[in-house]
Design a protein around this motif. Structure first.
Motif, short mmCIF file in Angstrom:
data_model
loop_
_atom_site.label_atom_id
_atom_site.label_comp_id
_atom_site.label_asym_id
_atom_site.label_seq_id
_atom_site.Cartn_x
_atom_site.Cartn_y
_atom_site.Cartn_z
N GLU A 41 3.89 -3.42 8.09
CA GLU A 41 2.63 -3.76 7.43
C GLU A 41 1.66 -4.29 8.48
O GLU A 41 1.99 -4.37 9.66
N LYS A 50 -5.93 -1.04 7.25
CA LYS A 50 -4.70 -1.69 6.81
C LYS A 50 -3.61 -0.65 6.49
O LYS A 50 -3.89 0.40 5.93
N ARG A 51 -2.38 -0.98 6.84
CA ARG A 51 -1.25 -0.17 6.42
C ARG A 51 -1.02 -0.39 4.92
O ARG A 51 -1.01 -1.52 4.45
N ARG A 52 -0.83 0.70 4.17
CA ARG A 52 -0.70 0.58 2.71
C ARG A 52 0.62 1.10 2.17
O ARG A 52 0.97 0.86 1.01
N LYS A 93 3.39 -1.55 0.81
CA LYS A 93 3.00 -2.20 -0.43
C LYS A 93 3.08 -1.24 -1.61
O LYS A 93 3.57 -1.59 -2.70
N LEU A 94 2.60 0.00 -1.42
CA LEU A 94 2.67 0.99 -2.48
C LEU A 94 4.11 1.31 -2.83
O LEU A 94 4.47 1.47 -4.01
N GLU A 137 1.58 9.44 -7.15
CA GLU A 137 1.62 8.24 -6.32
C GLU A 137 2.71 8.34 -5.27
O GLU A 137 2.56 7.86 -4.15
N LEU A 180 0.79 8.44 3.22
CA LEU A 180 0.47 7.17 3.88
C LEU A 180 1.53 6.79 4.89
O LEU A 180 1.22 6.27 5.97
#
Length: 277
Positions: A230, A240-242, A245-246, A267, A274
């Motif tokens: 992250e 930002k790294r996502r 979190k996703l 998703e 991502l």
């Protein structure tokens, strides 16, 4: 269509095949030219000129760093990305670039890494590398174009207009999906069998299968790295790294099967994109 799966899928550092992978390959090719001409030991300074799109967006895409790593003897499919930042920091502190990994030459980032607001004739992703001797005379210079997908051509090749110089004769040549399906039907082959036959025009089946597994492992490693880290992505754009979190949010969904929902399924697709970036 004389193009290999290993041309379509290349292992390399991100974020861009044209702005990162291509420039590193170009610098490594220039280094190879110096080596072939037995000029390496005479080089005392190297100048990098980035033009067009490489100049305009190259910093955010790491083009400048990629070129330097190529000059230090690295290739995009072999370099350890974790070693890039400390090696660049060491270069900036010392003012010395380790040409070919072991020959120290002077490198002043402000003087020798030039981002120029001009375009060269054949492609917006252009760069010129020049090596100088101790007395300031030019030893060798080369202009390269990163034409997309990690492919690189030099100025001479670009001037001919023939960017593809691979004239390998394939057993099942095609230039469209319709032709591919027609050949499969005509010869009683599945698409995978026909493509394997074409790939064997360049290398053995054992080499093909080994190379494909290496590509697959690289993809898996990218996803795992994306899910494990992250913070901020490298490149100076403060993105930002996502992915991590996703990933957590998808795992915590109460639905018994998140893929069962079209939205949730998308998703998961987004998560993969991502993670690898």
């Amino acid at each position: 269509m004389a193009i290999s799966v290993f041309d379509l899928f290349k292992i390399g550092i991100g974020p861009s095949s044209s702005h990162t992978v291509g420039p590193m390959r170009a610098a490594a090719l220039f280094l190879g030219t110096l080596r072939e001409r037995r000029l390496l030991e005479r080089v005392q300074r190297v100048e990098v000129r980035l033009y067009g799109s490489l100049s305009a967006t190259g910093i955010g895409h790491g083009s400048d760093t990629a070129v330097v790593m190529g000059l230090m003897g690295d290739w995009p499919d072999q370099i350890d990305p974790a070693q890039i930042a400390p090696r660049i920091a060491a270069l900036r502190d010392s003012g010395q670039l380790l040409l070919d990994g072991n020959l120290p030459v002077a490198f002043d980032w402000a003087r020798d890494m030039l981002l120029l607001d001009e375009n060269l004739p054949y492609h917006p992703n252009a760069m010129t590398l020049t090596a100088f001797a101790a007395d300031g005379s030019e030893l060798s210079s080369g202009t390269y174009y990163s034409v997309g997908g990690g492919f690189v051509v030099d100025a001479e090749q670009a001037a001919t207009g023939q960017l593809d110089q691979d004239h390998t004769q394939l057993p099942y040549d095609f230039s469209s999906g319709d032709e591919l399906l027609r050949l499969c039907k005509e010869h009683g082959l599945r698409v995978s069998e026909l493509m394997m036959a074409n790939e064997k025009a360049w290398r053995s089946e054992a080499e093909i299968r080994s190379g494909l597994m290496r590509l697959w492992q690289a993809m898996r490693d990218c996803v795992e790295q994306g899910l494990a880290h992250e913070g901020i992505l490298p490149g100076g754009l403060n993105v930002k790294r996502r992915a991590a979190k996703l990933h957590r949010s998808l795992q915590e969904m109460s639905k018994p099967n998140v893929i069962g929902s079209t939205l949730s399924g998308m998703e998961w697709v987004n998560l993969f994109a991502l993670a690898v970036n």
